[in-house]
Design an enzyme around this catalytic site. Structure first.
Site, PDB file in Angstrom:
ATOM      1  N   HIS A 148      53.614  72.575 126.592  1.00  0.00           N
ATOM      2  CA  HIS A 148      54.035  71.624 127.623  1.00  0.00           C
ATOM      3  C   HIS A 148      54.930  70.562 126.998  1.00  0.00           C
ATOM      4  O   HIS A 148      55.129  70.547 125.776  1.00  0.00           O
ATOM      5  CB  HIS A 148      52.822  70.997 128.322  1.00  0.00           C
ATOM      6  CG  HIS A 148      51.963  70.134 127.456  1.00  0.00           C
ATOM      7  ND1 HIS A 148      51.303  70.599 126.334  1.00  0.00           N
ATOM      8  CD2 HIS A 148      51.628  68.805 127.550  1.00  0.00           C
ATOM      9  CE1 HIS A 148      50.597  69.618 125.799  1.00  0.00           C
ATOM     10  NE2 HIS A 148      50.788  68.516 126.498  1.00  0.00           N
ATOM     11  N   HIS A 163      54.882  67.244 126.423  1.00  0.00           N
ATOM     12  CA  HIS A 163      54.453  65.934 125.929  1.00  0.00           C
ATOM     13  C   HIS A 163      54.954  65.778 124.487  1.00  0.00           C
ATOM     14  O   HIS A 163      55.001  66.759 123.731  1.00  0.00           O
ATOM     15  CB  HIS A 163      52.918  65.798 125.990  1.00  0.00           C
ATOM     16  CG  HIS A 163      52.431  65.395 127.348  1.00  0.00           C
ATOM     17  ND1 HIS A 163      51.142  65.581 127.779  1.00  0.00           N
ATOM     18  CD2 HIS A 163      53.096  64.782 128.377  1.00  0.00           C
ATOM     19  CE1 HIS A 163      51.014  65.116 129.014  1.00  0.00           C
ATOM     20  NE2 HIS A 163      52.179  64.636 129.404  1.00  0.00           N
ATOM     21  N   ASP A 187      53.828  64.711 121.718  1.00  0.00           N
ATOM     22  CA  ASP A 187      53.035  65.152 120.552  1.00  0.00           C
ATOM     23  C   ASP A 187      53.086  66.666 120.355  1.00  0.00           C
ATOM     24  O   ASP A 187      52.547  67.185 119.388  1.00  0.00           O
ATOM     25  CB  ASP A 187      51.582  64.649 120.653  1.00  0.00           C
ATOM     26  CG  ASP A 187      50.885  65.048 121.941  1.00  0.00           C
ATOM     27  OD1 ASP A 187      51.508  64.991 123.014  1.00  0.00           O
ATOM     28  OD2 ASP A 187      49.687  65.409 121.871  1.00  0.00           O
ATOM     29  N   HIS A 188      53.774  67.373 121.264  1.00  0.00           N
ATOM     30  CA  HIS A 188      53.889  68.837 121.143  1.00  0.00           C
ATOM     31  C   HIS A 188      55.334  69.310 120.919  1.00  0.00           C
ATOM     32  O   HIS A 188      55.554  70.475 120.627  1.00  0.00           O
ATOM     33  CB  HIS A 188      53.316  69.518 122.397  1.00  0.00           C
ATOM     34  CG  HIS A 188      51.854  69.217 122.576  1.00  0.00           C
ATOM     35  ND1 HIS A 188      50.865  70.139 122.308  1.00  0.00           N
ATOM     36  CD2 HIS A 188      51.214  68.065 122.937  1.00  0.00           C
ATOM     37  CE1 HIS A 188      49.673  69.577 122.511  1.00  0.00           C
ATOM     38  NE2 HIS A 188      49.872  68.327 122.906  1.00  0.00           N
ATOM     39  N   HIS A 207      46.712  70.135 133.261  1.00  0.00           N
ATOM     40  CA  HIS A 207      47.025  68.968 132.451  1.00  0.00           C
ATOM     41  C   HIS A 207      47.897  68.060 133.312  1.00  0.00           C
ATOM     42  O   HIS A 207      48.167  68.379 134.465  1.00  0.00           O
ATOM     43  CB  HIS A 207      47.713  69.456 131.171  1.00  0.00           C
ATOM     44  CG  HIS A 207      47.794  68.424 130.086  1.00  0.00           C
ATOM     45  ND1 HIS A 207      46.750  67.608 129.753  1.00  0.00           N
ATOM     46  CD2 HIS A 207      48.822  68.106 129.243  1.00  0.00           C
ATOM     47  CE1 HIS A 207      47.134  66.814 128.753  1.00  0.00           C
ATOM     48  NE2 HIS A 207      48.375  67.090 128.432  1.00  0.00           N
TER      49      HIS A 207
END
Ligand SMILES: [Zn+2]
Ligand SMILES: [Zn+2]
Length: 304
Positions: A63, A65, A67-68, A143
């Site tokens: 996804h 976000h 942090d990914h 999410h």
């Protein structure tokens, strides 16, 4: 070590800290590296673990976000400078492809690295990659933004030939591929010899399920039934279950319940909230429900 491994490169959730990098995992299958998510610091951890950039040709995003995905501009810059591969395929949604095209347009303008976007619909289950022996499928998760999990699974393997039986029944070698595929053999006299006389069960196919950011979804147990290794995010501990629910994340106890209900081989934890000072708490909470739990940490490699 065998030919199907999982390397853990990042176990932090949104806030990295001195101990943990944001999300990144590498599935290592027969010398091909498949990266799942690419948080900041992924390329340094990749090198610390002696993984080879030349073997990396697919990146799967769960996804959008930070942090990914925030490690991607840096990683693709390094790949371009290394001149090792011509094509890198990034599996993401249309929205992800649009965003990354814009970013790469700034930073990778003169790059010889060809980035190919393979887009999918995050709302439905899809096979998004396959080669001769491996298949990758998506599973829609719950999410705050469209998010998927991934299942990496070996395709069904051919049956094993029983050489002694071939000799006994005088089966010509030209029949071997038919036998491996499970067909019976009819000899010159028209006598049928069942496949089970001539072959043995194939080696079981192995599988890895990667369930990143998601709210607890009891229905997931059916989707990941019997996988050899399940990574399931464990952002929170049970004491913060209400917050986990509200923030669309899971607790270690909930991840363990999925692992138990799906009768998986082993559970791997990760995506830890930085509020907790002791990772062992995730392990203890999960092991009380599912004993075959392994504490994910940077530098860990597991064989499937
Ligand atoms: Zn996250
Ligand atoms: Zn997220």
């Amino acid at each position: 070590m065998g030919d199907f491994k999982v390397h853990v490169l990042g176990c932090a959730s949104a806030k990295p800290n001195p101990v943990h990098n944001p999300s990144c995992t590498v599935v290592d299958y027969r010398s091909n590296l498949f990266m799942v998510d690419c948080g900041e610091g992924a390329q340094q951890q990749f090198q610390r673990m002696h993984l080879k950039f030349s073997r990396l040709s697919h990146i799967f995003l769960t996804h959008l976000h930070g942090d990914h995905v925030l490690g991607l501009p840096g990683l693709t810059g390094t790949l371009a400078l290394s001149n090792l591969q011509e094509t890198l395929t990034i599996h993401t949604t249309e929205e992800g492809a649009d965003m990354l095209r814009t970013i790469f347009g700034y930073f990778n303008r003169d790059s010889t690295l060809q980035v190919v976007f393979d887009t999918f619909n995050a709302q439905k289950e899809e096979v998004i990659f396959e080669n001769k022996s491996l298949r990758v499928r998506t599973i829609p998760l719950q999410h705050r933004v469209p998010t998927v999990g991934y299942i990496f699974e070996e395709k069904e393997k051919p049956r094993h030939i029983r050489r002694d039986a071939l000799e006994r029944y005088n089966v010509p070698f030209s029949q071997i591929n038919n036998l491996r595929a499970g067909r019976d053999y009819v000899d010159q006299n028209g006598i049928l010899i069942p496949n089970s006389e001539l072959t043995a069960e194939p080696t079981p196919s192995r599988s890895y399920a990667h369930i990143g950011d998601t709210r607890y979804m009891p229905s997931l147990a059916v989707k990941v039934k019997g996988v050899n290794l399940l990574f399931h995010e464990t952002t929170y501990l049970k004491e913060n279950e209400a917050e986990a629910q509200q923030r669309f994340h899971s607790t270690a106890a909930q991840a363990a319940a999925i692992a138990r209900d799906a009768a998986v081989g082993r559970l791997l934890t990760g995506h830890y909230s930085s509020r907790y000072r002791n990772d062992r708490l995730f392990l203890e909470e999960a092991r009380a429900i599912f004993p075959e739990t392994i504490l994910g940490t940077e530098g860990l490699t597991l064989e499937i």
